[in-house]
Motif scaffolding. Structure first.
Motif, PDB file in Angstrom:
ATOM      1  N   GLN A  61       0.859  -0.915  -0.037  1.00 40.87           N
ATOM      2  CA  GLN A  61       0.206  -0.108   0.132  1.00 40.87           C
ATOM      3  C   GLN A  61       0.822   1.457   0.046  1.00 40.87           C
ATOM      4  O   GLN A  61       1.896   2.003   0.492  1.00 40.87           O
ATOM      5  N   THR A  62       0.327   2.340  -1.121  1.00 37.06           N
ATOM      6  CA  THR A  62       1.313   3.603  -1.224  1.00 37.06           C
ATOM      7  C   THR A  62       0.273   4.270  -0.484  1.00 37.06           C
ATOM      8  O   THR A  62      -0.573   4.443   0.486  1.00 37.06           O
ATOM      9  N   ILE A  63       1.300   5.670  -0.163  1.00 37.89           N
ATOM     10  CA  ILE A  63       1.251   6.821  -0.110  1.00 37.89           C
ATOM     11  C   ILE A  63       2.068   8.137  -0.311  1.00 37.89           C
ATOM     12  O   ILE A  63       2.812   8.024  -0.424  1.00 37.89           O
ATOM     13  N   SER A  64       0.997   9.532  -0.215  1.00 35.82           N
ATOM     14  CA  SER A  64       1.739  10.280  -0.871  1.00 35.82           C
ATOM     15  C   SER A  64       2.385  11.003   0.677  1.00 35.82           C
ATOM     16  O   SER A  64       1.502  11.493   0.912  1.00 35.82           O
ATOM     17  N   ILE A  65       3.333  11.888   0.239  1.00 35.16           N
ATOM     18  CA  ILE A  65       3.673  12.981   0.632  1.00 35.16           C
ATOM     19  C   ILE A  65       4.462  14.213   0.114  1.00 35.16           C
ATOM     20  O   ILE A  65       4.860  14.042  -1.475  1.00 35.16           O
ATOM     21  N   ARG A  66       3.277  14.966   0.543  1.00 34.36           N
ATOM     22  CA  ARG A  66       3.800  15.970  -0.104  1.00 34.36           C
ATOM     23  C   ARG A  66       4.757  17.412   0.587  1.00 34.36           C
ATOM     24  O   ARG A  66       4.440  16.994   2.021  1.00 34.36           O
ATOM     25  N   PHE A  67       5.696  18.157   0.415  1.00 40.59           N
ATOM     26  CA  PHE A  67       6.332  18.894   1.154  1.00 40.59           C
ATOM     27  C   PHE A  67       5.966  19.983   0.901  1.00 40.59           C
ATOM     28  O   PHE A  67       6.292  20.816  -0.251  1.00 40.59           O
ATOM     29  N   ASP A  68       6.042  20.993   1.545  1.00 42.82           N
ATOM     30  CA  ASP A  68       5.489  22.367   2.131  1.00 42.82           C
ATOM     31  C   ASP A  68       7.178  23.304   2.269  1.00 42.82           C
ATOM     32  O   ASP A  68       7.671  22.377   4.051  1.00 42.82           O
ATOM     33  N   SER A  69       7.691  23.703   2.116  1.00 41.73           N
ATOM     34  CA  SER A  69       8.610  24.793   2.358  1.00 41.73           C
ATOM     35  C   SER A  69       8.374  26.508   2.772  1.00 41.73           C
ATOM     36  O   SER A  69       7.161  26.432   1.297  1.00 41.73           O
ATOM     37  N   ASN A  70       7.999  27.279   3.913  1.00 39.05           N
ATOM     38  CA  ASN A  70       7.852  28.125   4.201  1.00 39.05           C
ATOM     39  C   ASN A  70       9.502  28.727   4.554  1.00 39.05           C
ATOM     40  O   ASN A  70      10.101  28.179   5.498  1.00 39.05           O
ATOM     41  N   ILE A  71       9.020  30.025   4.962  1.00 38.29           N
ATOM     42  CA  ILE A  71      10.217  30.847   5.059  1.00 38.29           C
ATOM     43  C   ILE A  71      10.027  32.415   5.873  1.00 38.29           C
ATOM     44  O   ILE A  71       9.175  33.356   5.585  1.00 38.29           O
ATOM     45  N   ASP A  72      10.514  33.072   7.136  1.00 39.14           N
ATOM     46  CA  ASP A  72      10.473  33.711   7.644  1.00 39.14           C
ATOM     47  C   ASP A  72      11.292  35.076   6.689  1.00 39.14           C
ATOM     48  O   ASP A  72      12.946  34.628   6.050  1.00 39.14           O
ATOM     49  N   SER A  73      10.504  36.091   5.917  1.00 38.28           N
ATOM     50  CA  SER A  73      11.441  37.235   5.566  1.00 38.28           C
ATOM     51  C   SER A  73      12.436  37.469   6.015  1.00 38.28           C
ATOM     52  O   SER A  73      13.203  37.800   5.515  1.00 38.28           O
ATOM     53  N   THR A  74      12.312  37.524   7.189  1.00 38.52           N
ATOM     54  CA  THR A  74      13.314  38.247   8.294  1.00 38.52           C
ATOM     55  C   THR A  74      14.685  37.140   8.205  1.00 38.52           C
ATOM     56  O   THR A  74      15.826  38.619   8.180  1.00 38.52           O
ATOM     57  N   LEU A  75      14.401  36.227   7.972  1.00 37.29           N
ATOM     58  CA  LEU A  75      15.739  35.309   8.181  1.00 37.29           C
ATOM     59  C   LEU A  75      16.786  35.996   6.386  1.00 37.29           C
ATOM     60  O   LEU A  75      18.062  35.424   6.799  1.00 37.29           O
ATOM     61  N   GLY A  76      16.326  36.699   5.410  1.00 38.15           N
ATOM     62  CA  GLY A  76      16.685  36.544   3.856  1.00 38.15           C
ATOM     63  C   GLY A  76      17.433  35.012   3.359  1.00 38.15           C
ATOM     64  O   GLY A  76      18.556  35.923   2.977  1.00 38.15           O
ATOM     65  N   TRP A  77      16.980  34.128   3.481  1.00 32.42           N
ATOM     66  CA  TRP A  77      16.760  32.908   2.579  1.00 32.42           C
ATOM     67  C   TRP A  77      16.198  32.644   1.161  1.00 32.42           C
ATOM     68  O   TRP A  77      14.885  33.360   1.843  1.00 32.42           O
ATOM     69  N   ASN A  78      16.583  31.561   0.506  1.00 35.76           N
ATOM     70  CA  ASN A  78      15.747  30.977  -0.012  1.00 35.76           C
ATOM     71  C   ASN A  78      15.542  29.769   0.420  1.00 35.76           C
ATOM     72  O   ASN A  78      16.565  28.618   0.714  1.00 35.76           O
ATOM     73  N   PHE A  79      14.435  29.391   0.278  1.00 39.02           N
ATOM     74  CA  PHE A  79      14.389  27.673   0.608  1.00 39.02           C
ATOM     75  C   PHE A  79      12.927  26.568   0.167  1.00 39.02           C
ATOM     76  O   PHE A  79      12.245  26.957  -0.065  1.00 39.02           O
ATOM     77  N   HIS A  80      13.325  25.845  -0.607  1.00 44.14           N
ATOM     78  CA  HIS A  80      12.274  25.532  -0.735  1.00 44.14           C
ATOM     79  C   HIS A  80      12.934  23.869  -1.433  1.00 44.14           C
ATOM     80  O   HIS A  80      13.892  23.243  -1.087  1.00 44.14           O
ATOM     81  N   ALA A  81      11.250  22.858  -1.080  1.00 42.73           N
ATOM     82  CA  ALA A  81      11.959  21.270  -0.964  1.00 42.73           C
ATOM     83  C   ALA A  81      12.252  21.244  -2.779  1.00 42.73           C
ATOM     84  O   ALA A  81      12.137  21.664  -3.779  1.00 42.73           O
ATOM     85  N   LYS A  82      13.088  19.749  -3.567  1.00 42.63           N
ATOM     86  CA  LYS A  82      14.128  19.869  -4.485  1.00 42.63           C
ATOM     87  C   LYS A  82      12.615  18.861  -4.945  1.00 42.63           C
ATOM     88  O   LYS A  82      12.584  18.854  -6.599  1.00 42.63           O
ATOM     89  N   GLN A  83      11.502  18.245  -4.826  1.00 44.97           N
ATOM     90  CA  GLN A  83      10.461  17.357  -5.413  1.00 44.97           C
ATOM     91  C   GLN A  83       9.894  17.962  -4.282  1.00 44.97           C
ATOM     92  O   GLN A  83       9.686  17.970  -2.649  1.00 44.97           O
ATOM     93  N   THR A  84       8.226  18.542  -4.323  1.00 45.01           N
ATOM     94  CA  THR A  84       7.189  18.405  -4.092  1.00 45.01           C
ATOM     95  C   THR A  84       6.541  17.160  -4.438  1.00 45.01           C
ATOM     96  O   THR A  84       5.315  17.063  -3.143  1.00 45.01           O
TER      97      THR A  84
END
Length: 188
Positions: A61-84
């Motif tokens: 049996q399979t299940i799907s995993i979705r990846f969500d990425s967020n960032i506080d704008s004061t950190l000054g970073w870009n952050f994202h999942a390589k595969q969503t």
């Protein structure tokens, strides 16, 4: 005699009130760490579990995993999942990768918070390795690949509230790390 009895009663009431006030203050002080421990132990509020290894057997049996990425704008970073989105077999160890880049002009340290939705899945989503366990420091312009090794516990199939879940979202939010987190990183 009546006056002494009244003073004794007043003293007992004052001691009881002070005891209740102290107990309430202690409970208020301990509520955040106690709530965190409760969430970690039960998966309440979408808190994931930490595991050292995965189950030996898993089904088809399979299940799907979705990846969500967020960032506080004061950190000054870009952050994202390589595969969503990944589809995995329940019980199988999988790896997901996130990328973070410091586009600021100074070294900065961030810490990731996480949660899982639906909430009922939190008790069954296990992370073996995760960048969220430690503060992350990036130099200006530096990019880092951040892995997450995880599995979904087969016990999810036996749980009345979770057995029909077909997709889980693992969400991360990076915030600037506190000075305490930065100090811990430099001492380790």
């Amino acid at each position: 005699m009546a006056m002494e009895s009244l003073h004794a009663k007043n003293r007992r009431v004052a001691v009881a009130a002070a005891t209740v006030a102290c107990a309430m203050a202690g409970l208020a002080y301990a509520s955040v760490p106690l709530y965190k421990l409760f969430c970690e132990a039960t998966g309440f509020g979408g808190t994931t579990q930490v595991a050292t290894s995965a189950p030996k057997d898993f089904g088809e049996q399979t299940i799907s995993i979705r990846f969500d990425s967020n960032i506080d704008s004061t950190l000054g970073w870009n952050f994202h999942a390589k595969q969503t989105l990944q589809t995995i077999r329940i019980g199988e160890v999988a790896m997901a990768s996130f990328s973070a880049q410091n586009f600021g002009t100074e070294e900065s340290t961030g810490s990731a918070t996480f949660n899982v939705t639906p909430v009922a899945a939190g008790a069954f989503f296990n992370k073996i390795e995760c960048f969220c366990f430690t503060a992350q420091t990036l130099k200006p312009g530096e990019t880092a690949l951040m892995p997450v090794q995880y599995f979904v516990d087969p016990a999810i199939l036996q749980d009345a509230d979770a057995k029909n879940i077909r997709e889980i979202t693992l969400s991360y939010t990076f915030y600037p790390a506190t000075k305490t987190a930065q100090a811990e990183k430099t001492t380790n």
